[in-house]
Every structure is written in structure tokens, then in C-alpha cells.
Design a protein around this motif. Sequence first.
Motif, PDB file in Angstrom:
ATOM      1  N   UNK A 228       7.691  32.987  -0.723  1.00 54.35           N
ATOM      2  CA  UNK A 228       8.840  33.056   0.192  1.00 54.35           C
ATOM      3  C   UNK A 228       8.364  33.007   1.640  1.00 54.35           C
ATOM      4  N   UNK A 229       7.303  33.753   1.928  1.00 56.38           N
ATOM      5  CA  UNK A 229       6.776  33.790   3.297  1.00 56.38           C
ATOM      6  C   UNK A 229       6.255  32.418   3.724  1.00 56.38           C
ATOM      7  N   UNK A 230       5.525  31.750   2.830  1.00 54.36           N
ATOM      8  CA  UNK A 230       4.965  30.440   3.168  1.00 54.36           C
ATOM      9  C   UNK A 230       6.075  29.403   3.335  1.00 54.36           C
ATOM     10  N   UNK A 231       7.024  29.393   2.419  1.00 53.19           N
ATOM     11  CA  UNK A 231       8.112  28.422   2.501  1.00 53.19           C
ATOM     12  C   UNK A 231       8.944  28.630   3.766  1.00 53.19           C
ATOM     13  N   UNK A 232       9.162  29.869   4.126  1.00 47.67           N
ATOM     14  CA  UNK A 232       9.916  30.165   5.354  1.00 47.67           C
ATOM     15  C   UNK A 232       9.154  29.703   6.592  1.00 47.67           C
ATOM     16  N   UNK A 233       7.841  29.885   6.584  1.00 50.72           N
ATOM     17  CA  UNK A 233       7.016  29.473   7.722  1.00 50.72           C
ATOM     18  C   UNK A 233       7.014  27.957   7.884  1.00 50.72           C
ATOM     19  N   UNK A 234       6.858  27.242   6.767  1.00 55.58           N
ATOM     20  CA  UNK A 234       6.847  25.782   6.814  1.00 55.58           C
ATOM     21  C   UNK A 234       8.225  25.259   7.235  1.00 55.58           C
ATOM     22  N   UNK A 235       9.273  25.871   6.713  1.00 55.14           N
ATOM     23  CA  UNK A 235      10.634  25.457   7.088  1.00 55.14           C
ATOM     24  C   UNK A 235      10.845  25.641   8.585  1.00 55.14           C
ATOM     25  N   UNK A 236      10.418  26.766   9.123  1.00 54.29           N
ATOM     26  CA  UNK A 236      10.551  27.033  10.555  1.00 54.29           C
ATOM     27  C   UNK A 236       9.777  26.005  11.367  1.00 54.29           C
ATOM     28  N   UNK A 237       8.575  25.668  10.922  1.00 52.63           N
ATOM     29  CA  UNK A 237       7.718  24.710  11.625  1.00 52.63           C
ATOM     30  C   UNK A 237       8.393  23.344  11.733  1.00 52.63           C
ATOM     31  N   UNK A 238       8.935  22.836  10.617  1.00 58.10           N
ATOM     32  CA  UNK A 238       9.561  21.514  10.619  1.00 58.10           C
ATOM     33  C   UNK A 238      10.883  21.515  11.384  1.00 58.10           C
ATOM     34  N   UNK A 239      11.663  22.566  11.232  1.00 58.51           N
ATOM     35  CA  UNK A 239      12.937  22.634  11.951  1.00 58.51           C
ATOM     36  C   UNK A 239      12.715  22.742  13.456  1.00 58.51           C
TER      37      UNK A 239
END
Length: 360
Positions: free
Chosen positions: A10-21
Motif C-alpha cells: 500500500x505504501x509503495x503503490x501510494x508513493x508511485x501514484x503520487x509521483x506520477x500524478x
Amino acid sequence: MTTREKYVPIAIRSSIAFLFLLSAVAKLYPSPYFAISTFEVKQLYPLGFSGDVASYFSRILIGIEFALGVLILQKHYLRKLLIPATILMLAVFTTHLSIVTFQDGGNLGNCGCFGSLLPMTPVQAILKNIVAMVLLVILLKVMPKKDESKSNFWVLSTTTLAFILLLFMLAPIQAKSNFVDVTGTEPEEATPIETVVPVKSDSIVKTVKTDTLKKVVAEIKDEPLQKKSGYSSYFSSIDKGKKILCFFVPGCDHCRAEAKELTEMKSKIKNFPEIKIIFMNEEADLIPEFFKFAGAEYPYKIIEIIPFWNALGTGKDTPGVKYLWNGNEIKYYFGITDNKFNAVEFKAMIQKPYSALKSK
């Protein structure tokens, strides 16, 4: 399910999502069309993209970034397609940035990953991408292995297409046009029409005016020969005599400051060169306010964003101040860093004869 299996993904997916957005949103700052056009000229044109291809590629790329930022948070084809595709995309960007950094022999400029909102050097972008790829590889390792045979591919395709279409709606591709307003705030000075007769003497061509035919010019003026600067389509008299050609954005604080500095200089120096301004068509309604701050009005033209960046020059940034003499470029100041406007140097320069400038 262990705590590791539950919270780390969850933490990794949230971080990657934030990065791309964040990357996608930053490429739309401060306004979608301006930001995307700037991204095209500064990042895509140097890669060999034509204007037409760059217009479509930029919007598709940013749309995909938005889509990846959202899709990384859902479950359809996450392991089989989304994570590998994201790693591949980051790897391509990293390879490109590495080649550019190696070829340029340094780590200068903004890579454009976060537009003008968060300037980032190529090396910083490479490190950011490597960290993201490592996190995605870890995500593949720690994520529970689930059967994705029932995943719905239409979720991915529809979301991606929706964001791409959104980008074309936010920043529609505009018809190619250089000029928006071909009238300035004041008419250009009329250039007297003179009939000239060339007289050759020892391979030196001397110009003789018809009203002074009885007297041949004995001295050659201490100035450069006239040439075409390439800006006559904007100002017809730009290649005659001393001119200051400025590239300004109406809402740019640095541009306003330089315009005010030139106005103050003009009030103190006799025979100060004529000032002409090319404005970018971004917040053009602020031009009256721009001139009020500058303390004077000057002849100007407004051109579209991409033609403006092209006229400014590859690798250049605003504000731009170019000193022209008979169409010859004597000095070009641009940006707010190493090549920024130097008032002391410029004041001395415009008062020197051409022979003194040539000997430098």
C-alpha cells in the motif's frame, strides 16, 4: 496476511501514484496550454520531434502519466501488466536522461519531469527514476500473488483513454499562427525613403544620397554593415540602426523589472536605441499593466507560445533582451541565471562605437 504483506504494498503503490500524478499535474502549471507548449519546445523539439508530432505526443504522454497514477492503486492486471509497463517506462526515461547528460557533459538545465513547477536536473531525475524502479521491483516481491485471469482489461484502456482525451480538452491543439495582434501600442516610426547611388572606389562602396550628390561621403561610418536579423516580419525597421528587441511574458515579474530598468536607462541616455517588444500570448490582457509598471509604452507584437519560444531561441529563457545594430546581433541576454541582463555592461555597450565592440 502478515503486516509486511499488508502495508508495504500500500505504501509503495501510494508513493508511485503520487509521483506520477505530481509529474502530470506539474506539466500543466501554470496553465495547461502554456505549460504543454513549453514542454514541447524545450523537451521534445531537441529530441527531433516535429511540431505536429510533439503536439500529440505531449498530450498522450501526460495523459498516460495521469492514468498510471490512478491505475497503480487498483487491482486489474497490476502484476502482469501495470507494474512491468511502469518499470519499462521509467527505464526508457532514465536511459534517455543518461544519454543527454553524457552528451552535454554536465548536469545543467531542467529535465522537464515536473515542468516549471519543480525544476529538476537530469541527474536528480535519474536518481528519482531509479528509486521508483527499485520500489516497483520490491512491490512485485512483496505483493500477494493473486490470480489475475478475471482482471478486466477495459478498466485499464478506458481509464487511459479518458485521461488522454481530458488532456486534449484542457489544452486543445491550436491552429498555427504567429501573430495574434499585429498592432502595437504606438505606431512604428516611419523610415524615410532615400534614393541611393553606389560609387565604387578602391573596392569600397560609398553611399551617396540624391540630395547631396555633389558631395561624396568621405568617411565610412563606424558601424556594422546592414544584414537581415530575421525579425523584420515583426518590425519592418528592426534592421536599421540600433535597436533593442525584447522577448517578454506580460505576467513575468523578471520581464517587468527589465522593462522598467530599460525605461530608466532610456531617460538618462541620449540617442538611446529604440525598444521593440515581442510578447508571448500568455496573459496578454496584462500588457497595459506591464507598461504601467515599466513606466513607458513601446511598439510590440503578440505571438503564440510555440512561435515565441522558437523566436527566443533554443535553450533560451525569458526575459530576453537582444541588442541589434543594423540587424547584427551585438549582445543577447536571456533568462535569470548566467546570461541574465547586466545593466552596467549594457549601458556601457550601447554608447560604444562599433570598432570598440569588435576589438573586444
